[in-house]
Scaffold this motif. Structure first.
Motif, PDB file in Angstrom:
ATOM      1  N   VAL A 100      -3.148   6.414  10.643  1.00 36.05           N
ATOM      2  CA  VAL A 100      -3.218   5.095  10.685  1.00 36.05           C
ATOM      3  C   VAL A 100      -1.906   4.395  10.096  1.00 36.05           C
ATOM      4  O   VAL A 100      -1.251   4.461   9.151  1.00 36.05           O
ATOM      5  N   ALA A 101      -1.532   3.535  10.935  1.00 35.17           N
ATOM      6  CA  ALA A 101      -0.142   2.927  10.799  1.00 35.17           C
ATOM      7  C   ALA A 101      -0.166   1.316  11.395  1.00 35.17           C
ATOM      8  O   ALA A 101      -1.184   0.840  12.147  1.00 35.17           O
ATOM      9  N   ARG A 102       0.607   0.470  10.900  1.00 33.92           N
ATOM     10  CA  ARG A 102       0.402  -0.882  11.560  1.00 33.92           C
ATOM     11  C   ARG A 102       0.645  -0.910  12.829  1.00 33.92           C
ATOM     12  O   ARG A 102       1.620  -0.287  13.570  1.00 33.92           O
ATOM     13  N   PRO A 103       0.133  -1.802  13.520  1.00 32.67           N
ATOM     14  CA  PRO A 103       0.457  -1.873  15.078  1.00 32.67           C
ATOM     15  C   PRO A 103       1.815  -2.369  15.271  1.00 32.67           C
ATOM     16  O   PRO A 103       2.436  -3.132  14.396  1.00 32.67           O
ATOM     17  N   PRO A 104       2.501  -2.326  16.537  1.00 34.88           N
ATOM     18  CA  PRO A 104       3.723  -2.525  16.585  1.00 34.88           C
ATOM     19  C   PRO A 104       3.741  -4.033  17.232  1.00 34.88           C
ATOM     20  O   PRO A 104       2.889  -4.738  17.833  1.00 34.88           O
ATOM     21  N   ARG A 105       4.902  -4.788  16.857  1.00 36.38           N
ATOM     22  CA  ARG A 105       5.227  -6.143  17.251  1.00 36.38           C
ATOM     23  C   ARG A 105       5.782  -5.856  18.566  1.00 36.38           C
ATOM     24  O   ARG A 105       6.268  -5.051  19.180  1.00 36.38           O
ATOM     25  N   LEU A 106       5.923  -7.089  19.284  1.00 33.32           N
ATOM     26  CA  LEU A 106       6.303  -7.022  20.731  1.00 33.32           C
ATOM     27  C   LEU A 106       7.943  -6.524  20.795  1.00 33.32           C
ATOM     28  O   LEU A 106       8.604  -6.976  20.285  1.00 33.32           O
ATOM     29  N   GLY A 107       7.864  -5.321  21.533  1.00 28.98           N
ATOM     30  CA  GLY A 107       9.023  -4.811  21.831  1.00 28.98           C
ATOM     31  C   GLY A 107       9.776  -4.340  20.608  1.00 28.98           C
ATOM     32  O   GLY A 107      10.987  -3.819  20.563  1.00 28.98           O
ATOM     33  N   GLU A 108       8.999  -3.994  19.435  1.00 26.99           N
ATOM     34  CA  GLU A 108       9.558  -3.450  18.073  1.00 26.99           C
ATOM     35  C   GLU A 108      10.330  -2.187  18.407  1.00 26.99           C
ATOM     36  O   GLU A 108      11.469  -1.879  17.599  1.00 26.99           O
ATOM     37  N   HIS A 109      10.096  -1.263  19.511  1.00 24.28           N
ATOM     38  CA  HIS A 109      10.953  -0.078  19.318  1.00 24.28           C
ATOM     39  C   HIS A 109      11.434   0.343  20.502  1.00 24.28           C
ATOM     40  O   HIS A 109      11.722   1.410  20.950  1.00 24.28           O
ATOM     41  N   ASN A 110      12.017  -0.935  21.205  1.00 26.53           N
ATOM     42  CA  ASN A 110      12.687  -0.786  22.440  1.00 26.53           C
ATOM     43  C   ASN A 110      13.827   0.225  22.309  1.00 26.53           C
ATOM     44  O   ASN A 110      14.213   0.549  23.042  1.00 26.53           O
ATOM     45  N   ASP A 111      14.783  -0.069  20.999  1.00 26.98           N
ATOM     46  CA  ASP A 111      15.899   0.448  20.949  1.00 26.98           C
ATOM     47  C   ASP A 111      15.611   1.911  20.596  1.00 26.98           C
ATOM     48  O   ASP A 111      16.334   2.801  21.149  1.00 26.98           O
ATOM     49  N   GLU A 112      14.551   2.395  20.160  1.00 31.47           N
ATOM     50  CA  GLU A 112      14.300   3.474  19.400  1.00 31.47           C
ATOM     51  C   GLU A 112      14.025   4.466  20.819  1.00 31.47           C
ATOM     52  O   GLU A 112      14.329   5.673  21.205  1.00 31.47           O
ATOM     53  N   VAL A 113      13.540   3.751  21.554  1.00 29.83           N
ATOM     54  CA  VAL A 113      12.570   4.495  22.785  1.00 29.83           C
ATOM     55  C   VAL A 113      13.316   4.620  24.227  1.00 29.83           C
ATOM     56  O   VAL A 113      13.540   5.641  25.042  1.00 29.83           O
TER      57      VAL A 113
END
Length: 455
Positions: free
Chosen positions: A440-453
């Motif tokens: 269980v983890a926090r839901p993402p903010r909009l576009g939060e992981h763009n750089d990672e993915v």
């Protein structure tokens, strides 16, 4: 039965065991060197002795006590626990609310689920309620619930540039979840790029059939799947079930289908399509309706809070609601009522028969309702449990946060939202795996992981 006979000598092969005189005594002495020597002597008289002797010879050390080689080896350490049953599985979640629950379940099982939102954000972000009543895309509790544990990117895959990026992501992914109209995603040719890819498509009526192009909501799926017809009061119209029952049924079955397809891929080396229909998901989970029709020729009818078995019914207590039950120790229940000056009409030997109680459920529950009105929920449930009668309190959802049993099992998990300065309790594992904890983890903010993915 006739006594068991020993096999004739001519039929006894090397795989048949020989009876050893004094066997139990030998077993007690195996730990000594004398016992080991006697065992070797006995084995030497058997046609297997030479073979077993060759296997045992290198290991006959004083500390071994003549144990089998497998038992002399040191136990292998257990593998370290993984972070989740689906650790290492990468999922692209393109689904709207029809399929959001499937991605949530896979994320809980440890998969790396990447939510793909349009640049303006998922429509789920606009669905209330909002945390502390502040309407904001980052405060939707609806979005939080369905997307906890996922990473998130913003990508307009409907445009050529975004479609190219999605294709590159799919080439490295294991699973795609989508809820587009049938045939929409096929134009991207994702499985041609990645034959190992599993694609779960959740649509109102599936990828084939005369209704395949029809659009529908959760309510329509409940209606056309048969759920709504049997839900409601006897003298009222069909009633929509609370919540998104069709979407949840489809999400659960999609997650099962994905895991099944991944297991099949281990054997075949190929991915496959998982075709989930909301209508079929509802129709396949109607519990009693098919059985009543196919086995008894009966059409299920609406009967309010009376369970279809006619052994359970919701009743009113002094301060809330309780689930009555006519199973369990019926005599104790009637004696309890009589001690309160009620229930004399239920003191009937015919009602000792469980089928009679089923047939007369309406009359019995009316009497139980009148009696229960003098008790609080806690008093009635505690008294019933002491008498081994399966009563239960009808809990309001907010009361679950204070439930001692759920608290002891750590069901609710506090999750930090650093941007909001909040810690919010989230529902945790619906089931437990001993070596693969639920994530269980926090839901993402909009576009939060763009750089990672995408980077």
């Amino acid at each position: 039965m006739p006594p068991r006979r020993a096999l004739p000598a001519r039929r006894r092969g090397p795989h048949h065991r020989r009876r050893v005189p004094g066997g139990p005594g030998v077993a007690r002495r195996l730990q000594s060197r004398e016992g080991a020597a006697r065992l070797r002597a006995l084995l030497g008289a058997d046609r297997r002795g030479a073979e077993l002797g060759r296997r045992a010879a290198p290991a006959l050390r004083p500390c071994d006590g003549g144990l089998d080689p497998d038992r002399r080896r040191r136990p292998r350490p257990l593998p370290p626990p993984v972070t989740g049953a689906l650790a290492g599985v990468r999922v692209l979640d393109l689904a709207d609310q029809q399929g959001a629950f499937a991605g949530k379940l896979l994320a809980g099982l440890g998969a790396d689920v990447v939510l793909v939102e349009p640049p303006e954000g998922s429509p789920l972000r606009s669905i209330p309620p909002f945390w502390q009543g502040v309407e904001d895309p980052e405060r939707s509790l609806f979005f939080w619930f369905y997307n906890a544990g996922k990473r998130g990117i913003a990508l307009d895959w409907r445009r050529p540039e975004g479609a190219g990026r999605l294709r590159r992501l799919a080439a490295r992914a294991d699973v795609v979840i989508e809820t587009e109209p049938p045939g929409t995603l096929a134009a991207l040719g994702l499985r041609a790029l990645n034959p190992r890819l599993v694609i779960a498509s959740i649509t109102p009526f599936g990828q084939t059939g005369p209704y395949r192009a029809w659009r529908a909501s959760d309510t329509v799926a409940q209606a056309m799947g048969g759920m709504m017809f049997v839900n409601g009061h006897r003298d009222g119209p069909p009633l929509r079930a609370l919540g998104l029952q069709a979407y949840h049924q489809a999400g659960i079955l999609a997650a099962v289908g994905v895991v099944s397809a991944l297991l099949a891929r281990d054997r075949t080396g190929r991915g496959q399509e998982v075709d989930v229909s909301l209508q079929a998901a509802v129709a396949g989970a109607l519990e009693h309706v098919p059985g009543l029709w196919h086995q008894m020729g009966l059409v299920a009818a609406r009967q309010g809070t009376l369970h279809w078995t006619r052994y359970f019914c919701v009743g009113r207590c002094r301060d809330g609601w309780v689930m009555h039950c006519t199973l369990g120790d019926w005599t104790s229940l009637v004696e309890w009522m009589k001690a309160d000056g009620m229930g004399a009409e239920l003191d009937d030997p015919a009602l000792e028969d469980i089928k009679t109680r089923q047939a007369e459920g309406d009359r019995l529950f009316a009497a139980l309702d009148a009696w229960a009105a003098r008790y609080t929920v806690e008093e009635l449930v505690e008294g019933a449990q002491l008498r081994r009668i399966p009563y239960a309190a009808v809990r309001a959802p907010e009361a679950l946060l204070r439930d001692a049993h759920l608290t002891a099992r750590g069901f609710f998990v506090p999750i930090e939202h650093p941007d909001l300065g909040l810690t919010v309790p989230y529902p945790g594992a619906p089931f437990r795996l001993a070596d693969a904890p639920w994530r269980v983890a926090r839901p993402p903010r909009l576009g939060e992981h763009n750089d990672e993915v995408l980077g």
